[in-house]
Design an enzyme around this catalytic site. Structure first.
Site, PDB file in Angstrom:
ATOM      1  N   HIS A   1      -8.206  -9.819  -5.250  1.00 38.26           N
ATOM      2  CA  HIS A   1      -7.388  -9.864  -6.469  1.00 38.26           C
ATOM      3  C   HIS A   1      -6.447 -11.051  -6.512  1.00 38.26           C
ATOM      4  O   HIS A   1      -5.484 -11.056  -7.275  1.00 38.26           O
ATOM      5  CB  HIS A   1      -6.612  -8.543  -6.612  1.00 38.26           C
ATOM      6  CG  HIS A   1      -7.511  -7.367  -6.802  1.00 38.26           C
ATOM      7  ND1 HIS A   1      -7.098  -6.071  -6.583  1.00 38.26           N
ATOM      8  CD2 HIS A   1      -8.809  -7.291  -7.165  1.00 38.26           C
ATOM      9  CE1 HIS A   1      -8.117  -5.247  -6.827  1.00 38.26           C
ATOM     10  NE2 HIS A   1      -9.173  -5.969  -7.166  1.00 38.26           N
TER      11      HIS A   1
ATOM     12  N   GLN B   1      -7.259  -5.987  -1.292  1.00 37.62           N
ATOM     13  CA  GLN B   1      -6.929  -5.973  -2.721  1.00 37.62           C
ATOM     14  C   GLN B   1      -5.510  -6.491  -2.922  1.00 37.62           C
ATOM     15  O   GLN B   1      -5.086  -6.697  -4.053  1.00 37.62           O
ATOM     16  CB  GLN B   1      -7.033  -4.539  -3.273  1.00 37.62           C
ATOM     17  CG  GLN B   1      -8.432  -3.955  -3.162  1.00 37.62           C
ATOM     18  CD  GLN B   1      -8.423  -2.478  -3.494  1.00 37.62           C
ATOM     19  OE1 GLN B   1      -8.486  -2.076  -4.659  1.00 37.62           O
ATOM     20  NE2 GLN B   1      -8.323  -1.663  -2.457  1.00 37.62           N
TER      21      GLN B   1
ATOM     22  N   ARG C   1       7.966 -10.782  -7.644  1.00 37.50           N
ATOM     23  CA  ARG C   1       7.199 -10.304  -6.482  1.00 37.50           C
ATOM     24  C   ARG C   1       7.105 -11.387  -5.411  1.00 37.50           C
ATOM     25  O   ARG C   1       7.058 -11.094  -4.226  1.00 37.50           O
ATOM     26  CB  ARG C   1       5.808  -9.836  -6.929  1.00 37.50           C
ATOM     27  CG  ARG C   1       5.872  -8.568  -7.785  1.00 37.50           C
ATOM     28  CD  ARG C   1       4.503  -8.155  -8.289  1.00 37.50           C
ATOM     29  NE  ARG C   1       3.666  -7.669  -7.201  1.00 37.50           N
ATOM     30  CZ  ARG C   1       2.344  -7.496  -7.336  1.00 37.50           C
ATOM     31  NH1 ARG C   1       1.752  -7.803  -8.487  1.00 37.50           N
ATOM     32  NH2 ARG C   1       1.641  -7.036  -6.344  1.00 37.50           N
TER      33      ARG C   1
HETATM   34  N1  APR Z   1       0.195   3.934   4.892  1.00 39.76           N
HETATM   35  C1  APR Z   1      -1.092   4.037   4.444  1.00 39.76           C
HETATM   36  N2  APR Z   1      -1.418   4.341   3.170  1.00 39.76           N
HETATM   37  C2  APR Z   1      -0.401   4.564   2.318  1.00 39.76           C
HETATM   38  C3  APR Z   1       0.968   4.483   2.698  1.00 39.76           C
HETATM   39  C4  APR Z   1       1.239   4.146   4.052  1.00 39.76           C
HETATM   40  N3  APR Z   1       2.495   4.042   4.513  1.00 39.76           N
HETATM   41  N4  APR Z   1       1.729   4.755   1.600  1.00 39.76           N
HETATM   42  C5  APR Z   1       0.878   5.006   0.582  1.00 39.76           C
HETATM   43  N5  APR Z   1      -0.397   4.902   1.007  1.00 39.76           N
HETATM   44  C6  APR Z   1      -1.639   5.068   0.246  1.00 39.76           C
HETATM   45  C7  APR Z   1      -1.528   5.979  -0.947  1.00 39.76           C
HETATM   46  O1  APR Z   1      -1.742   7.340  -0.553  1.00 39.76           O
HETATM   47  C8  APR Z   1      -2.672   5.472  -1.827  1.00 39.76           C
HETATM   48  O2  APR Z   1      -3.916   6.086  -1.491  1.00 39.76           O
HETATM   49  O3  APR Z   1      -1.979   3.807  -0.266  1.00 39.76           O
HETATM   50  C9  APR Z   1      -2.740   3.986  -1.466  1.00 39.76           C
HETATM   51  C10 APR Z   1      -2.136   3.092  -2.529  1.00 39.76           C
HETATM   52  O4  APR Z   1      -2.934   3.198  -3.685  1.00 39.76           O
HETATM   53  P1  APR Z   1      -2.578   2.269  -4.956  1.00 39.76           P
HETATM   54  O5  APR Z   1      -1.120   2.300  -5.188  1.00 39.76           O
HETATM   55  O6  APR Z   1      -3.524   2.685  -6.055  1.00 39.76           O
HETATM   56  O7  APR Z   1      -2.917   0.785  -4.474  1.00 39.76           O
HETATM   57  P2  APR Z   1      -4.342   0.101  -4.400  1.00 39.76           P
HETATM   58  O8  APR Z   1      -5.426   1.088  -4.082  1.00 39.76           O
HETATM   59  O9  APR Z   1      -4.209  -1.076  -3.499  1.00 39.76           O
HETATM   60  O10 APR Z   1      -4.553  -0.438  -5.915  1.00 39.76           O
HETATM   61  C11 APR Z   1      -5.715  -1.224  -6.140  1.00 39.76           C
HETATM   62  O11 APR Z   1      -4.937  -1.645  -8.375  1.00 39.76           O
HETATM   63  O12 APR Z   1      -3.214  -2.147  -9.791  1.00 39.76           O
HETATM   64  C12 APR Z   1      -4.290  -2.667  -9.140  1.00 39.76           C
HETATM   65  O13 APR Z   1      -4.601  -4.893  -8.546  1.00 39.76           O
HETATM   66  C13 APR Z   1      -3.898  -3.762  -8.192  1.00 39.76           C
HETATM   67  O14 APR Z   1      -4.896  -4.318  -6.070  1.00 39.76           O
HETATM   68  C14 APR Z   1      -4.352  -3.251  -6.832  1.00 39.76           C
HETATM   69  C15 APR Z   1      -5.427  -2.233  -7.186  1.00 39.76           C
END
Ligand code: APR
Length: 227
Positions: free
Chosen positions: A105, A87, A57
């Protein structure tokens, strides 16, 4: 007195820079098991796999750039008191020019001894492996908050949310606590905006959902708060 805007960002804000989110289809957690690469138990079980996951990464981060959403957030600092609570472990908010960032994080470009004595070293995009130790001979590990570990910055983040005039939630599924619980610290009269192309489970009244991706959503957000 400048208006205070607090941003709570997640992986979605970096998606348009080419960094995978965690829970979208073909997201990171479809390729790896969280418990193997992002938990303290995974580190004790097989530290080589964990080092390799973050080494990969870190290399990828060296090849991507902040996108317009990161840059528009940085530009908000011209006329507002802005704090970014992220995050994300990438450095894209920094590279876009934001100056007050809380990494809940951890940070991909930093490492710390595995006994977490408080030392933190910036290694940029370099690799670390098992056997790389500090001057005391303690193994060095990614400066990441893993599942099963405390989130040291959560209280400072909650204080920032509690004093925000505007709270912007962008690119997070709000699946992971305590980060997701920060939104409940918002003042009753705070304006709350959500930028996400999907519906997100936000148990709050009067949330303005800008149903769009981060870059175009930020344009609309700025129009609405500048009106
Ligand atoms: N623009 C805005 N939002 C987006 C886009 C985009 N281009 N593409 C995807 N998303 C949204 C998705 O719809 C979803 O709601 O971003 C969000 C991503 O969610 P996750 O993948 O769950 O990521 P996140 O919420 O940051 O995860 C939180 O989980 O695994 C742990 O430590 C890790 O910090 C991370 C935490």
């Amino acid at each position: 007195m400048k208006r205070k805007i607090v941003i709570l960002s997640g992986a979605g804000i970096s998606a348009e820079s080419g960094i995978k989110t965690f829970r979208d289809s073909n997201g990171l957690w479809e390729e790896y098991r969280v418990e193997d690469v992002a938990s303290i138990d995974g580190w004790y079980r097989n530290p080589e796999i964990v080092q390799e996951f973050y080494n990969q990464r870190r290399v990828q981060l060296s090849t991507v750039e902040p996108n317009r959403a990161h840059k528009l957030i940085a530009q908000l600092e011209r006329d507002n008191d802005v704090v970014v609570i992220t995050q994300n472990v990438d450095n894209l908010h920094e590279r876009a020019g934001s100056s007050r960032i809380i990494h809940l994080h951890g940070e991909l470009t930093k490492i710390t001894p595995e006994d977490k004595n408080g030392d933190v070293y910036d290694i940029g995009y370099q690799q670390i492996k098992i056997g790389d130790c500090d001057s005391r001979g303690v193994q060095l590990r990614p400066y990441i908050v893993w599942f099963g570990e405390d989130v040291p910055e959560i209280n400072r983040a909650a204080e920032e949310v509690a004093t925000a005039d505007i709270l912007l939630i962008i690119g997070t599924s709000l699946n992971v606590y305590p980060a997701a619980g920060l939104i409940y610290y918002a003042k009753k009269d705070a304006q709350i905006y959500l930028i996400d192309p999907k519906d997100v489970n936000v148990q709050l009244a009067n949330v303005v959902h800008i149903k769009d991706k981060a870059t175009s959503g930020m344009e609309k957000f700025i129009e609405q708060v500048s009106a």
